[in-house]
Write an enzyme that holds these catalytic residues in place. Structure first.
Site, mmCIF file in Angstrom:
data_model
loop_
_atom_site.group_PDB
_atom_site.id
_atom_site.type_symbol
_atom_site.label_atom_id
_atom_site.label_comp_id
_atom_site.label_asym_id
_atom_site.label_seq_id
_atom_site.Cartn_x
_atom_site.Cartn_y
_atom_site.Cartn_z
ATOM 1 N NE ARG A 148 9.025 -0.228 -3.252
ATOM 2 C CZ ARG A 148 8.042 0.665 -3.419
ATOM 3 N NH1 ARG A 148 7.516 0.845 -4.627
ATOM 4 N NH2 ARG A 148 7.591 1.371 -2.392
ATOM 5 C CG ASN A 195 9.261 4.289 -4.083
ATOM 6 O OD1 ASN A 195 9.087 4.480 -2.890
ATOM 7 N ND2 ASN A 195 8.580 4.919 -5.020
ATOM 8 C CB SER A 206 65.627 18.913 -3.817
ATOM 9 O OG SER A 206 65.186 19.971 -4.630
ATOM 10 C CD GLN A 230 4.896 3.784 11.203
ATOM 11 O OE1 GLN A 230 5.676 4.389 10.475
ATOM 12 N NE2 GLN A 230 3.841 3.160 10.730
HETATM 13 C C1 UD1 Z 1 2.669 5.902 -1.525
HETATM 14 C C2 UD1 Z 1 1.153 5.979 -1.717
HETATM 15 C C3 UD1 Z 1 0.833 6.039 -3.210
HETATM 16 C C4 UD1 Z 1 1.560 7.212 -3.831
HETATM 17 C C5 UD1 Z 1 3.055 7.168 -3.531
HETATM 18 C C6 UD1 Z 1 3.704 8.456 -3.974
HETATM 19 C C7 UD1 Z 1 0.234 4.711 0.164
HETATM 20 C C8 UD1 Z 1 -0.436 3.460 0.597
HETATM 21 N N1 UD1 Z 1 0.533 4.806 -1.124
HETATM 22 O O1 UD1 Z 1 3.112 4.678 -2.093
HETATM 23 O O2 UD1 Z 1 -0.561 6.204 -3.400
HETATM 24 O O3 UD1 Z 1 1.331 7.213 -5.224
HETATM 25 O O4 UD1 Z 1 3.295 7.035 -2.123
HETATM 26 O O5 UD1 Z 1 5.107 8.408 -3.819
HETATM 27 O O6 UD1 Z 1 0.462 5.586 0.982
HETATM 28 N N2 UD1 Z 1 6.264 5.068 5.653
HETATM 29 C C9 UD1 Z 1 6.190 5.194 7.031
HETATM 30 N N3 UD1 Z 1 5.639 4.197 7.761
HETATM 31 C C10 UD1 Z 1 5.118 3.085 7.182
HETATM 32 C C11 UD1 Z 1 5.161 2.953 5.790
HETATM 33 C C12 UD1 Z 1 5.734 3.970 5.050
HETATM 34 O O7 UD1 Z 1 6.652 6.182 7.588
HETATM 35 O O8 UD1 Z 1 4.626 2.225 7.930
HETATM 36 C C13 UD1 Z 1 6.889 6.147 4.882
HETATM 37 C C14 UD1 Z 1 8.010 5.673 3.982
HETATM 38 O O9 UD1 Z 1 9.254 5.724 4.650
HETATM 39 C C15 UD1 Z 1 7.955 6.655 2.832
HETATM 40 C C16 UD1 Z 1 6.500 7.092 2.783
HETATM 41 O O10 UD1 Z 1 5.932 6.698 4.026
HETATM 42 O O11 UD1 Z 1 8.782 7.771 3.061
HETATM 43 C C17 UD1 Z 1 5.734 6.433 1.644
HETATM 44 O O12 UD1 Z 1 5.793 5.022 1.787
HETATM 45 P P1 UD1 Z 1 6.106 4.078 0.560
HETATM 46 O O13 UD1 Z 1 6.163 2.686 1.043
HETATM 47 O O14 UD1 Z 1 7.264 4.583 -0.201
HETATM 48 O O15 UD1 Z 1 4.771 4.275 -0.296
HETATM 49 P P2 UD1 Z 1 4.591 4.081 -1.856
HETATM 50 O O16 UD1 Z 1 4.529 2.646 -2.161
HETATM 51 O O17 UD1 Z 1 5.582 4.893 -2.576
HETATM 52 CA CA CA Z 2 7.431 6.013 -2.004
#
Ligand code: UD1
Ligand code: CA
Length: 480
Positions: free
Chosen positions: A32, A247, A425, A91
């Site tokens: 995003r 995000n 100067s 990961q």
């Molecule tokens: C997530 C939560 C949501 C919560 C929100 C709070 C899930 C499915 N949803 O959504 O319920 O309200 O956070 O901010 O968890 N990341 C990894 N590996 C991955 C995917 C993500 O390390 O495969 C990390 C991202 O870098 C990030 C964090 O996990 O730092 C959260 O992931 P993100 O995609 O931002 O989740 P949200 O959509 O914000």
């Molecule tokens: Ca997030």
């Protein structure tokens, strides 16, 4: 419920014997943000998102118990955050927050509990993390999630409690899968959790990818554990802005603004006067002593420290610099890794580049550029000057338009100007060159040889005067 042990401790773990790890989820791309830079390296308050989260984690457990899960541009993330001593877990494919924890399974297996933090939520405090852990231990839960009440909960997962007053959670529903009624719930999942490690490991394999993103959601662990007969509870954060996730660019700028305003408020509480704080950009690591005044539209960045009683006038940008007490920085100065002794006066429009070391009570004035120099106590370079690779003693006067010619196209050379020397100067000092103690350099000189102590050096063509020349020229023009 037992009283949480040490709930207000900010530096150490609560008094528990259990082995506690912290996992920071930081592998995501940050789609995003539409950026080439990995999400967790985007900066708020002058530091990468992940650096803030690591700093909070380090105040709860030692570095060796912290595991940052990285994936997208992992090497770039790792090398941008050197020196903390924490562990990194790769990961390789980012298949969701649940998958991030699956990948960390082996690293975590020796622990009793794991605190899970989101690498994109930088305002979390060590106090809140410690309280969440205490609550988890008191509740003897398998999973404890941090929740918050948001007036506009859009985009967040919603917490479905067993009943409104119960600490127990039935499930977390992601926005995209929520029913219209569930979307009205204002209690959101903040993205911070504590798990009992054995229960986590025994059940994480039950996650599936049947959701709109086809990812393993860590949030699904709530329902998975509950169905396995385990206890899942929620702990509501006192301060909901602590859990804001970055995000989007909009959220990044909102969090950055909140952090900087908090920084300004803190500095003001400590006795610093900041006029129009909303126009000032002051990084998290900046230190300013009481009775200093920061005027509007000033940026103070990096690890800068400013002593007591200083004044920084508008439009100055200071980065990574050490500034002593009672220094006046007039309008429009740029300081980059400079060191300024007490009572010095800079600007307006001085440019102090790395390695500029300005002595006590010295003056650097209008349109003066310095780099890698030492300017001694009480010395003055007030106008239109370049001083590079120079060692300048005390009580020296550098006239307007002086230039140290420090570069021969291949190498840099030093200029030494000893105490009490006077540089007229418009002089050019061709390095390497030394001007002796108390010596004079006549204005507009090109100095290519050392000038001995107390001598006068004049390095310019002698003046020629042709009497009546202009008048004759005018007369000649008329006759044509
Ligand atoms: C997530 C939560 C949501 C919560 C929100 C709070 C899930 C499915 N949803 O959504 O319920 O309200 O956070 O901010 O968890 N990341 C990894 N590996 C991955 C995917 C993500 O390390 O495969 C990390 C991202 O870098 C990030 C964090 O996990 O730092 C959260 O992931 P993100 O995609 O931002 O989740 P949200 O959509 O914000
Ligand atoms: Ca997030």
């Amino acid at each position: 419920m037992k009283k949480p042990a040490n709930a207000h401790s900010s530096k150490t773990l609560p008094a528990v014997r259990d082995r506690v790890a912290i996992a920071i989820m930081a592998a995501g791309k940050g789609t995003r943000l539409k950026s080439q830079l990995p999400k967790v390296l985007h900066e708020v308050g002058g530091k990468p998102l992940l650096a803030h989260v690591i700093a909070a984690a380090l105040r709860v457990v030692p570095a060796e118990d912290i595991f940052a899960i990285i994936g997208h541009e992992a090497e770039r993330v790792r090398s941008a955050l050197p020196g903390s001593g924490i562990n990194f877990v790769l990961q390789r494919e980012q298949r969701g927050t649940g998958h991030a924890l699956m990948v960390a399974r082996d690293s975590l297996s020796g622990y009793d509990h794991v605190i899970v933090l989101s690498g994109d939520a930088p305002q979390i405090t060590p106090q809140t993390i410690a309280r969440l852990l205490n609550f988890h231990l008191d509740e003897q839960a398998a999973m404890t999630l941090l929740s918050a009440e948001f007036a506009q909960p859009g985009g967040y997962g919603r917490v479905i409690r067993k009943s409104p007053r119960s600490p127990e959670v039935k499930e977390i529903v992601e926005e995209k899968s929520a029913s219209p009624a569930q979307r009205k719930i204002k209690e959101i999942n903040a993205g911070f959790y504590v798990f009992a490690v054995p229960q986590l490991i025994a059940n994480i394999g039950k996650l599936n990818t049947s959701n709109p993103h086809a990812e393993y959601y860590l949030t699904d662990m709530a329902a998975v554990l509950r169905k396995a007969g385990e206890r899942v509870v929620a702990y509501k954060a006192g301060n909901s802005s602590e859990v804001l996730g970055a995000n989007t660019r909009g959220e990044l700028s909102l969090i950055d603004h909140q952090m900087r305003m908090r920084k300004c408020q803190q500095l003001m509480a400590d006795g610093v006067m900041i006029f129009y704080p909303a126009t000032c950009v002051i990084d998290d690591d900046v230190e300013i002593a009481a009775d200093s005044v920061i005027e509007p539209f000033v940026q103070i960045l990096g690890k800068t420290s400013i002593g007591r009683g200083c004044r920084v006038r508008s439009y100055s940008v200071i980065r990574g610099s050490q500034i002593g007490a009672n220094v006046l920085i007039r309008n429009g100065c740029i300081l980059d890794e400079a060191c300024i002794a007490p009572n010095a006066v800079l600007g307006p429009y001085s440019h102090l580049r790395p390695g500029s070391d300005i002595g006590e009570g010295a003056h650097v004035g209008n349109f003066v550029e310095t780099k890698k120099i030492k300017l001694g106590r009480g010395s003055k370079a007030n106008h239109l000057t370049y001083l590079g690779d120079a060692e300048i003693g005390a009580g020296v006067n550098i006239g307007a338009g002086t230039i140290t010619c420090n570069y021969d196209g291949v190498n840099k050379h030093a200029t030494i100007i000893e105490d009490s020397a006077f540089i007229g100067s418009d002089s050019t000092l061709v390095a390497p060159v030394r001007i002796g103690k108390g010596a004079y350099v006549g204005a507009a000189s090109c100095i290519t040889q050392d000038v001995p102590e107390d001598a006068l050096a004049i390095g310019r063509a002698p003046q020629v005067v042709k009497a009546g020349w202009a008048k004759e020229k005018r007369a000649l023009r008329k006759t044509k």
